[in-house]
Scaffold this motif. Structure first.
Motif, short mmCIF file in Angstrom:
data_model
loop_
_atom_site.label_atom_id
_atom_site.label_comp_id
_atom_site.label_asym_id
_atom_site.label_seq_id
_atom_site.Cartn_x
_atom_site.Cartn_y
_atom_site.Cartn_z
N ASN A 73 0.83 -1.21 0.00
CA ASN A 73 0.00 0.00 0.00
C ASN A 73 0.86 1.26 0.00
O ASN A 73 0.52 2.25 -0.65
N GLN A 87 -5.01 -7.79 -0.45
CA GLN A 87 -5.67 -7.47 0.81
C GLN A 87 -7.18 -7.53 0.69
O GLN A 87 -7.75 -7.42 -0.40
N LEU A 92 -7.65 -2.88 4.13
CA LEU A 92 -7.53 -1.59 3.44
C LEU A 92 -8.10 -0.47 4.30
O LEU A 92 -7.51 0.63 4.37
N TYR A 95 -5.63 0.42 6.93
CA TYR A 95 -4.50 1.17 6.37
C TYR A 95 -4.90 2.62 6.08
O TYR A 95 -4.18 3.56 6.46
N ASN A 96 -6.02 2.82 5.40
CA ASN A 96 -6.43 4.18 5.04
C ASN A 96 -6.61 5.06 6.26
O ASN A 96 -6.17 6.22 6.29
N VAL A 232 -6.80 -2.68 -5.80
CA VAL A 232 -6.78 -1.35 -5.19
C VAL A 232 -5.87 -0.42 -6.00
O VAL A 232 -4.78 -0.82 -6.43
#
Length: 291
Positions: A73, A87, A92, A95-96, A232
């Protein structure tokens, strides 16, 4: 046609970044060069077949393999990749929110159900009163508890939690208790006769047939949506037609047959459009911020 594989992130993030910068170019950004896709599973047969099918369609593809789950990422956010596939949506979302980023799901690949195994048993009959071993890491623990909720064995104090913890379990109303352990130890517990929820990646190592599960979560259920694996990209690249072509290619018969082989027949293909995936991600990110 030019297919390349690059190893990155094997032992150090610095090495991964250096290797990726070397393969970055303005050509890829303007669609003239190879499309760079990151993964952590390039050794699996599905990726070999994916590359072969890309070559047959004259897609200029560069697969970058990482040895950890944090770097793909970061590499995407830093324009060192065009897309990644490694993922699920919950990862995700974490992470974001944690990185204040807005990486975007543009297509689904598959979901692998999480299952409950009980040595020498073929059903849930007689399981009431047992203690069940399950992974203790936050992401898998929450999903594992929800597997038991779906099986009617655990009752939550507050129904519908995306990532419940042991503290959220109504012990008096539940039919079983839980024993959180390191994910790698769930197979040990199973071998000793304790019912256990085991991640798919540990089954093969322990010689456990995934088809012997006594219960698994429903991949079509709302509880399973956070665990849909996704393609992604950066938000501004979400409409890249080359990525859409890769999503379509992943769902070809040849690649899906290889995915099924890799997962011993347990993977379930998922076809959700970008808007649906973003809606799920938004919900997960909101829950993550409020956690």
């Amino acid at each position: 046609m030019n297919l390349r594989r690059i190893l990155a992130g094997g032992t150090a993030t610095i090495f991964a970044t250096t290797a990726l910068v070397a393969c970055s170019s303005s050509d890829s950004e303007d669609g003239e060069g190879p499309i760079r896709i990151g993964t952590t599973d390039a050794s699996k047969s599905a990726w070999t077949v994916f590359e072969e099918q890309a070559e047959a369609r004259d897609i200029d593809l560069e697969v970058v393999n990482f040895g950890d789950y944090s770097t793909p990422n970061q590499a995407l956010s830093q324009d060192e990749l065009d897309v990644n596939l490694f993922q699920h949506l919950k990862f995700l979302a974490e992470y974001n929110v944690g990185s204040d980023d807005d990486l975007t799901p543009v297509g689904a690949s598959e979901i692998v159900p999480l299952a409950l195994f009980w040595k020498d048993k073929d059903s849930l009959d007689g399981i009431e009163g047992e203690s069940i071993a399950l992974p203790n890491d936050p992401s898998n623990q929450g999903r594992a508890i929800n597997v038991l909720v779906q099986a009617g064995l655990i009752t939550l104090k507050t129904p519908g939690l995306i990532t419940p913890t042991p503290a959220d379990i109504d012990e008096e109303a539940s039919k079983v208790s839980i024993i959180p352990v390191d994910a790698a130890q769930t197979t040990v517990a199973y071998g000793e006769g304790t019912p256990a929820i085991i991640n798919n990646s540990f089954l093969d190592r322990a010689g456990i047939d995934p088809n012997t599960a006594v219960f698994e979560d429903d991949p079509e259920s709302e509880e399973a949506e956070p665990y849909i694996n996704v393609f992604v990209t950066k938000a501004e690249d979400a409409e890249d037609p080359r990525v859409a072509e890769l999503v379509e290619l992943w769902h070809s018969e040849e690649v899906q047959n290889a995915v099924a082989t890799d997962s011993a027949g347990t993977s379930v293909p998922v076809e959700r459009n970008a808007a649906e995936l973003q809606e799920i991600l938004d919900r997960l990110e909101e829950a993550e911020r409020n956690a």
